[in-house]
Design an enzyme around this catalytic site. Structure first.
Site, PDB file in Angstrom:
ATOM      1  CG  ASP A  32     -33.191 -57.667  70.227  1.00  0.00           C
ATOM      2  OD1 ASP A  32     -34.066 -56.905  70.661  1.00  0.00           O
ATOM      3  OD2 ASP A  32     -32.821 -58.700  70.830  1.00  0.00           O
ATOM      4  CG  LEU A  34     -33.307 -61.994  68.093  1.00  0.00           C
ATOM      5  CD1 LEU A  34     -33.605 -62.913  66.901  1.00  0.00           C
ATOM      6  CD2 LEU A  34     -34.512 -61.074  68.317  1.00  0.00           C
ATOM      7  CG  ASP A  52     -23.362 -58.785  72.611  1.00  0.00           C
ATOM      8  OD1 ASP A  52     -23.315 -57.597  72.978  1.00  0.00           O
ATOM      9  OD2 ASP A  52     -23.178 -59.752  73.360  1.00  0.00           O
ATOM     10  CB  ALA A  76     -30.878 -53.149  79.135  1.00  0.00           C
ATOM     11  CB  THR A 118     -35.338 -48.099  85.176  1.00  0.00           C
ATOM     12  OG1 THR A 118     -36.219 -48.595  86.181  1.00  0.00           O
ATOM     13  CG2 THR A 118     -33.933 -48.162  85.738  1.00  0.00           C
ATOM     14  CE1 TYR A 142     -33.137 -52.570  84.083  1.00  0.00           C
ATOM     15  CE2 TYR A 142     -34.746 -51.853  85.719  1.00  0.00           C
ATOM     16  CZ  TYR A 142     -34.307 -51.893  84.418  1.00  0.00           C
ATOM     17  OH  TYR A 142     -35.025 -51.266  83.432  1.00  0.00           O
ATOM     18  CG  HIS A 188     -43.087 -57.299  84.219  1.00  0.00           C
ATOM     19  ND1 HIS A 188     -42.220 -57.787  83.277  1.00  0.00           N
ATOM     20  CD2 HIS A 188     -42.407 -56.355  84.914  1.00  0.00           C
ATOM     21  CE1 HIS A 188     -41.059 -57.157  83.395  1.00  0.00           C
ATOM     22  NE2 HIS A 188     -41.147 -56.282  84.369  1.00  0.00           N
ATOM     23  CB  ILE A 189     -48.200 -57.064  88.430  1.00  0.00           C
ATOM     24  CG1 ILE A 189     -49.530 -57.302  89.119  1.00  0.00           C
ATOM     25  CG2 ILE A 189     -48.188 -55.700  87.761  1.00  0.00           C
ATOM     26  CD1 ILE A 189     -49.801 -56.363  90.287  1.00  0.00           C
ATOM     27  CB  ILE A 206     -50.309 -60.258  96.626  1.00  0.00           C
ATOM     28  CG1 ILE A 206     -51.618 -60.237  95.827  1.00  0.00           C
ATOM     29  CG2 ILE A 206     -49.885 -58.841  97.019  1.00  0.00           C
ATOM     30  CD1 ILE A 206     -52.777 -59.564  96.549  1.00  0.00           C
TER      31      ILE A 206
HETATM   32  N1  UDP Z   1     -46.129 -58.283  91.909  1.00  0.00           N
HETATM   33  C1  UDP Z   1     -46.828 -59.206  92.657  1.00  0.00           C
HETATM   34  N2  UDP Z   1     -46.880 -60.481  92.222  1.00  0.00           N
HETATM   35  C2  UDP Z   1     -46.272 -60.894  91.069  1.00  0.00           C
HETATM   36  C3  UDP Z   1     -45.570 -59.938  90.311  1.00  0.00           C
HETATM   37  C4  UDP Z   1     -45.525 -58.630  90.756  1.00  0.00           C
HETATM   38  O1  UDP Z   1     -47.381 -58.885  93.711  1.00  0.00           O
HETATM   39  O2  UDP Z   1     -46.346 -62.098  90.741  1.00  0.00           O
HETATM   40  C5  UDP Z   1     -46.031 -56.900  92.403  1.00  0.00           C
HETATM   41  C6  UDP Z   1     -44.587 -56.465  92.659  1.00  0.00           C
HETATM   42  O3  UDP Z   1     -44.166 -56.848  93.939  1.00  0.00           O
HETATM   43  C7  UDP Z   1     -44.692 -54.950  92.493  1.00  0.00           C
HETATM   44  C8  UDP Z   1     -45.799 -54.779  91.438  1.00  0.00           C
HETATM   45  O4  UDP Z   1     -46.490 -56.023  91.405  1.00  0.00           O
HETATM   46  O5  UDP Z   1     -45.135 -54.359  93.690  1.00  0.00           O
HETATM   47  C9  UDP Z   1     -45.226 -54.500  90.059  1.00  0.00           C
HETATM   48  O6  UDP Z   1     -44.244 -55.492  89.775  1.00  0.00           O
HETATM   49  P1  UDP Z   1     -43.683 -55.728  88.332  1.00  0.00           P
HETATM   50  O7  UDP Z   1     -42.738 -56.899  88.414  1.00  0.00           O
HETATM   51  O8  UDP Z   1     -44.806 -55.834  87.356  1.00  0.00           O
HETATM   52  O9  UDP Z   1     -42.894 -54.397  88.004  1.00  0.00           O
HETATM   53  P2  UDP Z   1     -41.703 -53.649  88.802  1.00  0.00           P
HETATM   54  O10 UDP Z   1     -42.378 -52.613  89.650  1.00  0.00           O
HETATM   55  O11 UDP Z   1     -40.961 -54.674  89.590  1.00  0.00           O
HETATM   56  O12 UDP Z   1     -40.892 -53.044  87.709  1.00  0.00           O
END
Ligand code: UDP
Length: 329
Positions: A32, A34, A52, A76, A118, A142, A188-189, A206
């Site tokens: 990794d 890092l 790397d 990645a 993915t 990506y 991430h959400i 959102i």
């Molecule tokens: N999301 C959101 N607000 C944030 C981050 C994410 O509304 O601050 C939404 C994002 O638009 C998606 C869902 O949460 O619909 C999951 O996003 P995440 O980035 O966690 O994972 P992804 O689906 O992009 O891999």
């Protein structure tokens, strides 16, 4: 003892796989750089080499001394918003350096690879839940970089008799008091919502409330990283023949952003300050896996992916992060 090389083993999903491999008695070596991973996420008992994957000399030196049986390739670039802004670096790291790594593996006679792919390879789905043979039309670099690398691996399997399993992850999540998601920047959400619940962030936004979904927010298939790691271990039992096989890892259920917000409030018992914002570029409205192939061929089933278990574990991790911040002088 079977020996596994884990690239990107200091990252969130890679380190979860390291823990599970160790638990099952495998010998684990991590490479990794890092750049986004954390050395402390690599469990003790694992040798970590900070290199790397495109550095062929350093990788060759590790392979010459470790007798690796199979490679789990996680290393990645993975942040979708960054991939929309800056595609070149995604093709460099996820494809060009990946090919250099494959050539190094080939020159050391390694022929088994489990590749971390993915759901973003599918782009905007036309069939939901998405089966593996769905059309592939990524809407961000990506997803495109992962799709290109899957295809490269397919050619390696055909030309050199490699055994390759590509796992297309849906939304990896979950945690516990001593491990969890930690990205910089965090996009991430679940971690963002929980950082808002704990007071580390003032507000959660959102990204779009005008999607063609029942409540106007995006639907995603959230799958616990322990369930993801379990699929990787099951793959190892099936890699004696040659060929390329791709599997979705998801639950087949989806939750909207608003549902995740409500679940986070209910688990944390905190009022979370949420506001509606603009759509985020590169986000399809619905991503939900058909996990049927994985279930049928590997007897896999999600055991930890109920939303409450996911959020409760991630909340434990958030509280650990907060207590470290308080303890810091
Ligand atoms: N999301 C959101 N607000 C944030 C981050 C994410 O509304 O601050 C939404 C994002 O638009 C998606 C869902 O949460 O619909 C999951 O996003 P995440 O980035 O966690 O994972 P992804 O689906 O992009 O891999």
């Amino acid at each position: 003892m079977t020996s596994i090389l884990v690239t990107g083993g200091a990252g969130y999903i890679g380190s979860a796989c390291c823990r599970q491999l160790l638990e099952k008695g495998y010998r684990v070596t991590v490479v990794d750089d890092l750049s986004t991973g954390h050395a402390e996420a690599v469990p003790s008992g694992v040798s970590l080499h900070r290199i790397d994957i495109g550095d062929s000399d350093s990788l060759a030196a590790i392979l010459s001394t470790s007798e690796i049986d199979a490679v789990f390739h996680f290393a990645a670039k993975a942040l979708i918003p960054e991939s929309v802004m800056n595609p070149g670096v995604f093709f460099d790291v996820n494809v060009a350096r990946g090919i250099a790594m494959l050539e190094t593996l080939r020159s050391h006679g390694i022929r088994k690879v489990v590749f971390s792919s993915t759901a973003a390879v599918y782009g905007t789905p036309t069939i939901v839940p998405i089966p593996e043979d769905h059309s592939k039309d990524p809407i961000n670099s990506y997803g495109e970089s992962k799709l290109v690398f899957e295809r490269i691996l397919q050619w390696y399997a055909a030309a050199y008799g490699w055994s390759v399993v590509a796992f297309r992850y849906f939304n990896a999540c979950g945690g516990a008091s001593d491990w969890g998601e930690r990205h910089e920047p965090e996009t991430h959400i679940i971690p963002l919502l929980l950082q808002t619940a704990s007071g580390r962030r003032p507000i959660f936004e959102i990204h779009g409330t005008d999607y063609p979904t029942p409540d106007g927010t995006c639907l995603r298939d959230y799958v616990h990283v322990v369930d993801i790691a379990e699929a990787h271990l099951l793959a190892l039992q099936k890699m004696d023949g040659s060929g390329f096989h791709a599997y979705n890892i998801g639950t087949g259920r989806s939750h909207s952003v608003k549902e995740i917000c409500q679940a986070a409030e209910s688990i944390t018992k905190q009022k979370i300050h949420v506001r509606a914002g603009q759509r985020r570029p590169g986000d399809p409205s619905v991503l939900c896996a058909s996990p049927k192939k994985l279930m049928d061929e590997f007897c896999w089933a999600p055991k930890h992916s109920d939303l409450d278990e996911i959020i409760a574990g991630a909340w434990e991790w958030e509280q650990t992060q907060c207590s470290k911040l308080v303890a810091r002088p």
